[in-house]
Design a protein around this motif. Structure first.
Motif, PDB file in Angstrom:
ATOM      1  N   MET A 116       0.837  -1.200   0.000  1.00 29.99           N
ATOM      2  CA  MET A 116       0.000   0.000   0.000  1.00 29.99           C
ATOM      3  C   MET A 116       0.872   1.250   0.000  1.00 29.99           C
ATOM      4  N   PRO A 117       0.331   2.399  -0.487  1.00 27.10           N
ATOM      5  CA  PRO A 117       1.114   3.619  -0.448  1.00 27.10           C
ATOM      6  C   PRO A 117       1.506   3.972   0.981  1.00 27.10           C
ATOM      7  N   THR A 118       2.719   4.464   1.146  1.00 24.62           N
ATOM      8  CA  THR A 118       3.203   4.805   2.485  1.00 24.62           C
ATOM      9  C   THR A 118       3.043   6.295   2.787  1.00 24.62           C
ATOM     10  N   ARG A 119       2.568   7.058   1.835  1.00 31.16           N
ATOM     11  CA  ARG A 119       2.397   8.485   2.067  1.00 31.16           C
ATOM     12  C   ARG A 119       1.235   8.729   3.030  1.00 31.16           C
ATOM     13  N   PRO A 120       1.183   9.933   3.646  1.00 32.74           N
ATOM     14  CA  PRO A 120       0.067  10.229   4.552  1.00 32.74           C
ATOM     15  C   PRO A 120      -1.264  10.044   3.839  1.00 32.74           C
ATOM     16  N   ARG A 121      -2.246   9.559   4.582  1.00 34.84           N
ATOM     17  CA  ARG A 121      -3.551   9.338   3.974  1.00 34.84           C
ATOM     18  C   ARG A 121      -4.630   9.791   4.932  1.00 34.84           C
ATOM     19  N   ARG A 122      -5.764  10.202   4.349  1.00 36.07           N
ATOM     20  CA  ARG A 122      -6.903  10.668   5.140  1.00 36.07           C
ATOM     21  C   ARG A 122      -8.092   9.762   4.862  1.00 36.07           C
ATOM     22  N   LEU A 123      -8.607   9.171   5.914  1.00 36.26           N
ATOM     23  CA  LEU A 123      -9.734   8.266   5.762  1.00 36.26           C
ATOM     24  C   LEU A 123     -10.974   9.054   5.357  1.00 36.26           C
ATOM     25  N   LEU A 124     -11.618   8.630   4.278  1.00 37.47           N
ATOM     26  CA  LEU A 124     -12.854   9.242   3.815  1.00 37.47           C
ATOM     27  C   LEU A 124     -14.073   8.444   4.252  1.00 37.47           C
ATOM     28  N   LYS A 125     -13.919   7.122   4.282  1.00 37.00           N
ATOM     29  CA  LYS A 125     -15.037   6.260   4.669  1.00 37.00           C
ATOM     30  C   LYS A 125     -14.496   4.932   5.145  1.00 37.00           C
ATOM     31  N   ARG A 126     -14.941   4.494   6.302  1.00 34.27           N
ATOM     32  CA  ARG A 126     -14.514   3.201   6.819  1.00 34.27           C
ATOM     33  C   ARG A 126     -15.506   2.125   6.391  1.00 34.27           C
ATOM     34  N   GLY A 127     -14.984   1.047   5.822  1.00 29.61           N
ATOM     35  CA  GLY A 127     -15.837  -0.057   5.426  1.00 29.61           C
ATOM     36  C   GLY A 127     -16.357  -0.791   6.643  1.00 29.61           C
ATOM     37  N   GLU A 128     -17.664  -0.880   6.762  1.00 31.87           N
ATOM     38  CA  GLU A 128     -18.285  -1.534   7.916  1.00 31.87           C
ATOM     39  C   GLU A 128     -19.160  -2.707   7.505  1.00 31.87           C
ATOM     40  N   ARG A 129     -19.721  -2.648   6.303  1.00 25.79           N
ATOM     41  CA  ARG A 129     -20.582  -3.729   5.853  1.00 25.79           C
ATOM     42  C   ARG A 129     -19.768  -4.803   5.136  1.00 25.79           C
ATOM     43  N   LEU A 130     -20.425  -5.881   4.807  1.00 24.75           N
ATOM     44  CA  LEU A 130     -19.760  -7.002   4.150  1.00 24.75           C
ATOM     45  C   LEU A 130     -19.153  -6.572   2.826  1.00 24.75           C
ATOM     46  N   LEU A 131     -17.865  -6.863   2.644  1.00 24.69           N
ATOM     47  CA  LEU A 131     -17.121  -6.552   1.421  1.00 24.69           C
ATOM     48  C   LEU A 131     -17.193  -5.073   1.051  1.00 24.69           C
ATOM     49  N   GLU A 132     -17.225  -4.232   2.073  1.00 22.08           N
ATOM     50  CA  GLU A 132     -17.175  -2.786   1.859  1.00 22.08           C
ATOM     51  C   GLU A 132     -15.756  -2.315   2.182  1.00 22.08           C
ATOM     52  N   PRO A 133     -15.097  -1.630   1.259  1.00 18.95           N
ATOM     53  CA  PRO A 133     -13.697  -1.249   1.489  1.00 18.95           C
ATOM     54  C   PRO A 133     -13.562  -0.002   2.353  1.00 18.95           C
ATOM     55  N   ASP A 134     -12.374   0.160   2.944  1.00 17.95           N
ATOM     56  CA  ASP A 134     -12.006   1.461   3.480  1.00 17.95           C
ATOM     57  C   ASP A 134     -11.645   2.353   2.290  1.00 17.95           C
ATOM     58  N   VAL A 135     -12.035   3.619   2.362  1.00 12.96           N
ATOM     59  CA  VAL A 135     -11.736   4.558   1.277  1.00 12.96           C
ATOM     60  C   VAL A 135     -10.954   5.713   1.875  1.00 12.96           C
ATOM     61  N   TYR A 136      -9.811   6.020   1.274  1.00 14.96           N
ATOM     62  CA  TYR A 136      -9.016   7.119   1.811  1.00 14.96           C
ATOM     63  C   TYR A 136      -8.361   7.920   0.696  1.00 14.96           C
ATOM     64  N   LEU A 137      -7.963   9.125   1.056  1.00 12.30           N
ATOM     65  CA  LEU A 137      -7.297  10.044   0.136  1.00 12.30           C
ATOM     66  C   LEU A 137      -5.816  10.038   0.436  1.00 12.30           C
ATOM     67  N   THR A 138      -5.004   9.879  -0.602  1.00 11.52           N
ATOM     68  CA  THR A 138      -3.556   9.892  -0.447  1.00 11.52           C
ATOM     69  C   THR A 138      -2.957  10.554  -1.681  1.00 11.52           C
ATOM     70  N   ARG A 139      -1.664  10.387  -1.884  1.00 16.80           N
ATOM     71  CA  ARG A 139      -1.021  10.897  -3.089  1.00 16.80           C
ATOM     72  C   ARG A 139      -0.280   9.746  -3.760  1.00 16.80           C
ATOM     73  N   VAL A 140      -0.409   9.701  -5.068  1.00 19.67           N
ATOM     74  CA  VAL A 140       0.346   8.746  -5.879  1.00 19.67           C
ATOM     75  C   VAL A 140       1.160   9.579  -6.849  1.00 19.67           C
ATOM     76  N   GLY A 141       2.483   9.538  -6.716  1.00 20.71           N
ATOM     77  CA  GLY A 141       3.307  10.473  -7.473  1.00 20.71           C
ATOM     78  C   GLY A 141       3.057  11.868  -6.948  1.00 20.71           C
ATOM     79  N   ASP A 142       2.760  12.797  -7.835  1.00 17.29           N
ATOM     80  CA  ASP A 142       2.501  14.180  -7.428  1.00 17.29           C
ATOM     81  C   ASP A 142       1.025  14.525  -7.390  1.00 17.29           C
ATOM     82  N   ALA A 143       0.172  13.529  -7.622  1.00 20.26           N
ATOM     83  CA  ALA A 143      -1.256  13.822  -7.728  1.00 20.26           C
ATOM     84  C   ALA A 143      -2.041  13.167  -6.595  1.00 20.26           C
ATOM     85  N   PRO A 144      -3.102  13.818  -6.128  1.00 16.53           N
ATOM     86  CA  PRO A 144      -3.970  13.180  -5.128  1.00 16.53           C
ATOM     87  C   PRO A 144      -4.726  12.018  -5.763  1.00 16.53           C
TER      88      PRO A 144
END
Length: 207
Positions: free
Chosen positions: A1-29
């Motif tokens: 997984m990316p090691t850069r700082p990330r901000r959680l946007l949504k935590r997956g709580e239901r079945l097969l629901e992912p965690d969603v977060y904002l990070t940076r890949v290269g120079d872009a969010p």
């Protein structure tokens, strides 16, 4: 997984629901849908299928203004995609009649390409100024041209379009006219099938 700082946007709580977060890949969010909590569990293969399916749809839609650009798949259980500024339709993002016309036009273009979204609701429509973006293609279905007139596939397209009017009604309080309502009315067999699926899905979530 990316090691850069990330901000959680949504935590997956239901079945097969992912965690969603904002990070940076290269120079872009970038926004990452992360199913990593299912690693080394019996659900890991299903999570990998969801990641691959959504990535495949986004590759097919590359360059289409109404879908986020795929950045890549990370470790098989995470999907990174373009971060779209703005907000979900019905939230703080401004919406007017033109916004809903663009939404219906985007859905029509999607259907013309042979893809149905199958999970349209306000949180899956991002408004960025004049740009309307559909997100979350995990439930989407692509079919070859020769199968597109099957009743079940016509119903999926009708359901997508009906959902755009439901979103408009929820956001604005307006209801579609009688002609539109009649066109979008679900056939009896479709309603029965959908109710059966909802009961099955609620049973899975309750386990």
């Amino acid at each position: 997984m990316p090691t850069r700082p990330r901000r959680l946007l949504k935590r997956g709580e239901r079945l097969l629901e992912p965690d969603v977060y904002l990070t940076r890949v290269g120079d872009a969010p970038a926004v990452v849908k992360d199913y990593g909590r299912y690693r080394r569990t019996p659900l890991a293969p299903l999570a990998r299928v969801l990641v691959r399916r959504e990535a495949r749809h986004l590759r097919r839609l590359r360059g289409w203004t109404h879908a986020p650009m795929l950045v890549g798949v990370v470790g098989g259980l995470a999907l990174a995609m373009e971060f779209v500024p703005g907000g979900p339709l019905g939230g703080e993002a401004a919406a007017n009649d033109e916004t809903f016309r663009r939404l219906r036009g985007a859905v029509a273009q999607l259907h013309a390409s042979g893809i149905t979204h199958n999970d349209l609701h306000p949180a899956n429509v991002i408004v960025d100024g004049e740009r309307v973006v559909l997100i979350d293609f995990a439930s989407a279905l692509r079919t070859p041209r020769w199968l597109r007139n099957l009743p079940v596939l016509r119903e999926l397209r009708r359901s997508d379009l009906a959902n755009t009017y439901r979103i408009e009604r929820r956001v604005t309080g307006r209801t579609p006219g009688a002609r539109v309502a009649a066109t979008l009315a679900a056939p009896r067999w479709s309603t029965a099938l959908r109710d059966t699926w909802k009961r099955f899905y609620r049973g899975l979530r309750g386990r």
